[in-house]
Structure formats: C-alpha cells, structure tokens
Design a protein around this motif. Structure first.
Motif, PDB file in Angstrom:
ATOM      1  N   GLY A 193       4.573   0.199   0.703  1.00  0.00           N
ATOM      2  CA  GLY A 193       5.354   0.574  -0.460  1.00  0.00           C
ATOM      3  C   GLY A 193       6.280   1.708  -0.057  1.00  0.00           C
ATOM      4  N   PHE A 194       7.187   2.087  -0.965  1.00  0.00           N
ATOM      5  CA  PHE A 194       7.962   3.329  -0.863  1.00  0.00           C
ATOM      6  C   PHE A 194       9.069   3.299   0.183  1.00  0.00           C
ATOM      7  CE2 PHE A 194       7.758   7.899   0.850  1.00  0.00           C
ATOM      8  CZ  PHE A 194       8.469   8.476  -0.177  1.00  0.00           C
ATOM      9  N   ILE A 195       8.802   2.783   1.398  1.00  0.00           N
ATOM     10  CA  ILE A 195       9.786   2.966   2.460  1.00  0.00           C
ATOM     11  C   ILE A 195      10.774   1.804   2.519  1.00  0.00           C
ATOM     12  CG2 ILE A 195       8.201   4.395   3.794  1.00  0.00           C
ATOM     13  CD1 ILE A 195       7.812   2.114   5.741  1.00  0.00           C
ATOM     14  N   LYS A 198      11.983   7.031  -3.482  1.00  0.00           N
ATOM     15  CA  LYS A 198      11.636   8.251  -4.234  1.00  0.00           C
ATOM     16  C   LYS A 198      10.144   8.294  -4.556  1.00  0.00           C
ATOM     17  CE  LYS A 198      16.279   9.019  -5.903  1.00  0.00           C
ATOM     18  NZ  LYS A 198      16.989   7.829  -6.359  1.00  0.00           N
ATOM     19  N   ARG A 199       9.685   9.483  -4.947  1.00  0.00           N
ATOM     20  CA  ARG A 199       8.251   9.678  -5.154  1.00  0.00           C
ATOM     21  C   ARG A 199       7.688   8.643  -6.121  1.00  0.00           C
ATOM     22  NH1 ARG A 199       5.717  14.172  -3.127  1.00  0.00           N
ATOM     23  NH2 ARG A 199       3.999  12.677  -3.133  1.00  0.00           N
ATOM     24  N   GLY A 200       6.511   8.166  -5.808  1.00  0.00           N
ATOM     25  CA  GLY A 200       5.886   7.140  -6.651  1.00  0.00           C
ATOM     26  C   GLY A 200       6.497   5.760  -6.459  1.00  0.00           C
ATOM     27  N   GLY A 201       7.346   5.612  -5.419  1.00  0.00           N
ATOM     28  CA  GLY A 201       8.159   4.399  -5.283  1.00  0.00           C
ATOM     29  C   GLY A 201       7.423   3.142  -4.857  1.00  0.00           C
ATOM     30  N   SER A 202       6.133   3.254  -4.506  1.00  0.00           N
ATOM     31  CA  SER A 202       5.418   2.038  -4.092  1.00  0.00           C
ATOM     32  C   SER A 202       5.313   1.019  -5.235  1.00  0.00           C
ATOM     33  CB  SER A 202       4.017   2.385  -3.600  1.00  0.00           C
ATOM     34  OG  SER A 202       4.101   3.202  -2.475  1.00  0.00           O
ATOM     35  N   ASP A 203       5.239   1.509  -6.461  1.00  0.00           N
ATOM     36  CA  ASP A 203       5.233   0.589  -7.615  1.00  0.00           C
ATOM     37  C   ASP A 203       6.514  -0.244  -7.617  1.00  0.00           C
ATOM     38  OD1 ASP A 203       3.020   2.074  -8.432  1.00  0.00           O
ATOM     39  OD2 ASP A 203       4.197   3.327  -9.799  1.00  0.00           O
ATOM     40  N   THR A 245      -1.206  12.485   1.741  1.00  0.00           N
ATOM     41  CA  THR A 245      -0.440  12.393   2.994  1.00  0.00           C
ATOM     42  C   THR A 245       1.053  12.658   2.767  1.00  0.00           C
ATOM     43  OG1 THR A 245      -2.015  10.861   3.958  1.00  0.00           O
ATOM     44  CG2 THR A 245       0.184  10.868   4.906  1.00  0.00           C
ATOM     45  N   THR A 246       1.637  12.008   1.749  1.00  0.00           N
ATOM     46  CA  THR A 246       3.083  12.207   1.533  1.00  0.00           C
ATOM     47  C   THR A 246       3.365  13.687   1.270  1.00  0.00           C
ATOM     48  OG1 THR A 246       3.183   9.975   0.641  1.00  0.00           O
ATOM     49  CG2 THR A 246       5.089  11.361   0.240  1.00  0.00           C
ATOM     50  N   ASN A 247       2.501  14.330   0.469  1.00  0.00           N
ATOM     51  CA  ASN A 247       2.695  15.767   0.223  1.00  0.00           C
ATOM     52  C   ASN A 247       2.627  16.548   1.524  1.00  0.00           C
ATOM     53  OD1 ASN A 247       2.968  15.381  -2.478  1.00  0.00           O
ATOM     54  ND2 ASN A 247       0.876  15.987  -3.016  1.00  0.00           N
ATOM     55  N   LEU A 279       0.823  -1.210   0.000  1.00  0.00           N
ATOM     56  CA  LEU A 279       0.000   0.000   0.000  1.00  0.00           C
ATOM     57  C   LEU A 279       0.852   1.253   0.000  1.00  0.00           C
ATOM     58  CD1 LEU A 279      -2.785  -0.766   2.646  1.00  0.00           C
ATOM     59  CD2 LEU A 279      -2.832  -1.222   0.188  1.00  0.00           C
ATOM     60  N   SER A 280       0.333   2.277  -0.695  1.00  0.00           N
ATOM     61  CA  SER A 280       0.883   3.632  -0.597  1.00  0.00           C
ATOM     62  C   SER A 280       0.261   4.313   0.611  1.00  0.00           C
ATOM     63  CB  SER A 280       0.479   4.455  -1.822  1.00  0.00           C
ATOM     64  OG  SER A 280       1.128   4.007  -2.960  1.00  0.00           O
ATOM     65  N   ALA A 281       0.725   5.517   0.872  1.00  0.00           N
ATOM     66  CA  ALA A 281       0.069   6.366   1.870  1.00  0.00           C
ATOM     67  C   ALA A 281      -1.261   6.838   1.287  1.00  0.00           C
ATOM     68  CB  ALA A 281       0.950   7.562   2.166  1.00  0.00           C
ATOM     69  N   MET A 282      -2.218   7.214   2.161  1.00  0.00           N
ATOM     70  CA  MET A 282      -3.470   7.796   1.664  1.00  0.00           C
ATOM     71  C   MET A 282      -3.122   9.033   0.829  1.00  0.00           C
ATOM     72  SD  MET A 282      -5.850   7.565   5.081  1.00  0.00           S
ATOM     73  CE  MET A 282      -7.470   7.654   4.305  1.00  0.00           C
ATOM     74  N   GLY A 315       3.519   8.010   6.276  1.00  0.00           N
ATOM     75  CA  GLY A 315       2.272   7.864   5.516  1.00  0.00           C
ATOM     76  C   GLY A 315       1.937   6.408   5.237  1.00  0.00           C
ATOM     77  N   GLU A 316       2.918   5.662   4.721  1.00  0.00           N
ATOM     78  CA  GLU A 316       2.693   4.255   4.376  1.00  0.00           C
ATOM     79  C   GLU A 316       2.491   3.418   5.641  1.00  0.00           C
ATOM     80  OE1 GLU A 316       4.260   6.213   2.366  1.00  0.00           O
ATOM     81  OE2 GLU A 316       3.603   5.608   0.382  1.00  0.00           O
ATOM     82  N   GLN A 317       3.172   3.817   6.724  1.00  0.00           N
ATOM     83  CA  GLN A 317       3.020   3.046   7.973  1.00  0.00           C
ATOM     84  C   GLN A 317       1.599   3.236   8.528  1.00  0.00           C
ATOM     85  OE1 GLN A 317       6.788   2.674  10.385  1.00  0.00           O
ATOM     86  NE2 GLN A 317       7.224   4.561   9.309  1.00  0.00           N
TER      87      GLN A 317
HETATM   88  N1  ASP Z   1       3.491   7.795  -1.039  1.00  0.00           N
HETATM   89  C1  ASP Z   1       4.605   7.947  -1.940  1.00  0.00           C
HETATM   90  C2  ASP Z   1       4.378   9.123  -2.864  1.00  0.00           C
HETATM   91  O1  ASP Z   1       3.351   9.784  -2.750  1.00  0.00           O
HETATM   92  C3  ASP Z   1       4.898   6.699  -2.721  1.00  0.00           C
HETATM   93  C4  ASP Z   1       3.808   6.239  -3.656  1.00  0.00           C
HETATM   94  O2  ASP Z   1       2.648   6.604  -3.474  1.00  0.00           O
HETATM   95  O3  ASP Z   1       4.109   5.472  -4.569  1.00  0.00           O
HETATM   96  O4  ASP Z   1       5.218   9.418  -3.658  1.00  0.00           O
END
Ligand code: ASP
Ligand code: ADP
Ligand code: MG
Length: 436
Positions: free
Chosen positions: A180-182, A194-199, A40-42, A34-37, A118-120
C-alpha cells in the motif's frame, strides 16, 4: 476477486502477521495490500527529519531501534532457519540502503525513498511467511503499477493499464501481496499516496481489476458513529452509502484515507471495514445502498483555517465570487466549507501552504480576516432538506458551543459546522449524546 488491505497494527508484530496469514489463507485467490508495520513509517519520517537537520546521531538511534525491532520480529516470525535467514537478508538490504541514504543531503526525493521502505519490508516478510507455509503466494511490487499523474494524483486509467499488462505473471498465484501507500510519480520517481494511503492503494487496485469487494482490515470493528479517540461508547455503523463514507473519511474519520472511497464508488465495488482482532464482527459495509431516516455518524477534521472576506463591492454585484475563487484556483488550494452573506464570504481551507499569497490577493477584493486552528465537525446521514428537524437536533446539541460557520443543504447527507479546536471534544461528545 477480492482485494484485502491490512493496516499497520494488523501487521505490527510477528504474532499479528501470523494471524493475518491465517486469515487470508482460505484457498480463494486474492490481492493483499499491506501497510508498513505500525510505527515504522513514523520512524522513517523521524530518521529523515533528523538527517535533514544534520542530527545524524539522533537519526542513527532511531535506525538502530528499528533494526532491533525487525531482527526481533523476524526471529519470532518464521519456523525455519532458511526463511528466517532469507528475511533477514532482505530486510538488511533495506536497512543498509537506509544507512547510506540518511547520510546524504536529504531532499524531498530521498525522503520519499526512505519512507517507502516500510511497506517494502512488511510485504517481503509476509510473502516469505506464506511461502514458508506452502501457500502459493508471491510479491507484486506496487512500484511496477501504482502511479501518479502530472498533478500528483493517482491515475486510475494508467494504473489499470499497467496492472493488466503485468497480471499474466501473477494470475496463477493464490495470494498476490503488494505494498500500500507507495507509488511512482509521473517521472517514474518513488512517491506515495500520503499518510494513511494504503487504503487508497487498495481501492485503486480494486477499481483497476473490477474486484468483487474491497476489504479494509484494521484494529476496530468498522466505522464508528463518532471518533472513538475522543468520545466514549461509540458504536459501529453497519451500513453506509459511498457518499456518506466519503464524507466521513474526508472530514476526519481516520479509519479511511480521505479519498479512498472514490475509486470504489466509480466502479460500484462494495467496501467492507473489518477488524483483524475480531474477524467475525459485522464491521461496516459501504455500498450504493442508502439508509433513510437516520443520522449515521460524526467526524472531525483538524487544522482548518477560516478566511473571511468583507466587501461593500459584493452588494448586488456579480462576478465577485468568481474573482475570489480564481485566487484559490491559482494557488491550487481547495475550499472545504463556504458561507455567504450579502457583504461577506467565509470559507475554510486545510492547506495553508500558500496562505500569505492568497490573503495578499484577496485584500484586493475586501477586508480579510484569518482564523487558524479551527475544526470542521461533519454530521453525516439522511439529511435531506425534506426531513424536518434533523438539522435542529444538530444545532441544539451544540447550543453551548461557539459556532463559527454552518454549512447545510450542499448535499442530502451532510451538515458541517466550524468550531474552535478547543471546543472539539465537547462538541463531539454533545453530538453523540444528542444524536445517538
Ligand atoms: N504506512 C503509511 C502510513 O503510516 C500508509 C498506511 O499505513 O496507510 O501512513
Ligand atoms: P490502519 O493502521 O489499519 O490503517 P488507522 O489507525 O489508520 O488504521 O485507522 C483506524 C483507527 O481510526 C482506529 O483505531 C480509530 O482510533 C480511528 N478512528 C477515527 N475515527 C473513527 C471512526 N469514526 N470509526 C472507527 N475508527 C475511527
Ligand atoms: Mg489507516
């Protein structure tokens, strides 16, 4: 086993989380990343940015807003008082840490710890929701296995080793949730992909466990043939090869993290892009299959810097390019596009952290000019050089637009064109009109 990743919008509210819980509860064992809601990361980045500038009042305001949001969502998410209270207790633990951290001097490390929350939080909320529903679900902390090497890159061998070492504690659960991400860096400190890293997390986990399939669930029905944020009437592409998808992701298709296709390709694991809002839509399947005779999609990568080195010394000389590349290697800056003439080389970079030093050293080789704020447009599909006329179509579409560089023939599936940022939307639209 499958690995399913749900992005920020897919877990962006209590309602969306309940929908994901419905989707993943089908009796089959799976790992869910899962990503953060969404947002949240922003907000977490905003909090640490304000704190860095000693604007604690502004940081507190964002933190209060975040607290309000989580309290509201938790209120709506659970059916029982006990789960609601447990979720509140866990989220308040994170928020309390945050309340302490943002008052400390914020260095890079504290910032990473803040951004990792966020992810936690989202994964704790989802795990509790599934448990409340009686699903055999548990949380497997990404910080126990997701790690970077000394170069700051994810280490697949180490991730595989760590994941296998802890798997016996999780193997009897139907749904194993993770963040994801962390990750941790090579010193064991909290970091991220890095941003978008949950993929990327999802595909690394998929590769580490030799998954049957990696599913990336998001808010759109697959990879579209152009960027839907800039072009109207884009359409999903049903099938892409690993190479095509990697190219599109690297060159700006935001639906995928730039490097997330690599681990899946390495292990030949199909990646499916699916829509949480429309689960029955076909989406996009990314695999080893390559469809011939078709231009598939276009993407754009912003923030590109073009550098030209003009030198009489290049004429008939060898070793010039080596000297030039060594400068980029020294500053760990990768080059995206490159075009040459007998007396000049043009190339592009997207990381300008060391631009001044690079330019200083390049000046020993010739006259250097720098243009910032450029965009790489990447056209991806069957662009084998035997296919007569495909590149002509691309160039023809851009006949009204000043083109700074063209790179063709580097691979069989890509043409990249460098243009100015102000021409981007027009260029993307013209390519859609001409190609699809
Ligand atoms: N939460 C992180 C972001 O907003 C990672 C992700 O969503 O993939 O960049
Ligand atoms: P998530 O939060 O689920 O990771 P992202 O926002 O990172 O989702 O990625 C999905 C978004 O990517 C879409 O909403 C869309 O606006 C954007 N996008 C950009 N280019 C493309 C493309 N070629 N195909 C599909 N979506 C794209
Ligand atoms: Mg994303």
């Amino acid at each position: 086993m499958k690995v399913l990743k749900f992005g920020g919008t897919s877990v962006g509210s209590a309602e969306r989380m309940q929908h994901v819980a419905d989707l993943i509860t089908d009796g089959q064992q799976k790992i869910v990343v899962l990503s953060a809601m969404s947002g949240t990361t922003n907000s977490l980045i905003q909090i640490s940015d304000y704190a860095k500038r000693d604007n604690h009042a502004a940081a507190a305001e964002v933190l209060n807003e975040l607290t309000r949001k989580y309290h509201l969502e938790i209120d709506a998410l659970y059916a029982t008082e006990s789960c609601r209270n447990e979720a509140l207790r866990r989220i308040e633990e994170f928020l309390n840490q945050l309340r302490k951290l943002y008052l400390m001097p914020i260095g890079e490390q504290v910032e990473k710890e803040i951004v990792a929350m966020g992810e936690q939080m989202s994964t704790n909320m989802m795990t509790l929701l599934l448990q409340e529903r009686g699903v055999k679900a548990t949380l497997m902390p990404a910080l126990d296995f997701m790690c970077l090497d000394e170069n700051g890159e994810p280490s697949l061998p180490l991730i595989t080793e760590k994941l296998h070492a802890i798997w016996s504690s999780y193997k009897d659960y139907d749904i194993v949730i993770t963040q994801g991400f962390i990750c941790r860096n090579h010193n064991g400190r909290i970091s991220n992909l890095k941003r978008g890293g949950s993929d990327y997390s999802a595909s690394l986990i998929g590769a580490a466990i030799d998954a049957d399939e990696i599913q990336i669930w998001t808010d759109i029905d697959g990879m579209h043939n152009n960027d839907p944020r800039f072009v109207a009437n884009t359409k999903p592409v049903p099938q892409l090869s690993f190479e095509e998808a990697a190219e599109l992701a690297y060159f700006g298709a935001k639906i995928l993290h730039p490097t997330c296709i690599l681990p899946a390709k390495l292990k030949n694991i199909p990646v499916r892009l699916l829509n949480t809002l429309e689960p029955s839509a076909q989406g996009t399947t990314i695999s080893n299959t390559f469809k011939q005779g078709k231009i598939e999609a276009v993407a754009a990568k912003d923030g590109i810097c073009a550098i030209r080195i003009l030198s009489g010394r290049m004429l008939m000389a060898y070793g010039f390019l080596r000297q030039m590349f060594e400068i980029f290697e020294k500053y760990r800056t990768s080059i995206d596009l490159i075009t040459t003439s007998e007396v000049a080389v043009s190339l592009t970079i997207d990381n300008t952290d060391h631009l001044d030093s690079i330019v200083d050293e390049l000046r020993n080789l010739g006259t250097v000019t720098v243009e910032r704020n450029m965009v790489i447009i990447s056209v991806v599909g069957d662009l084998n050089t035997q296919n007569v006329g495909y590149e002509a179509k691309v160039v023809d579409a851009l006949k009204e637009i000043p083109v700074r560089m063209i790179s063709y023939g580097g691979s069989d599936h890509n043409i990249s064109i460098l243009i100015r940022a102000e021409d981007k939307t027009r260029a993307l639209q013209a390519l859609s009109d001409n190609l699809f």
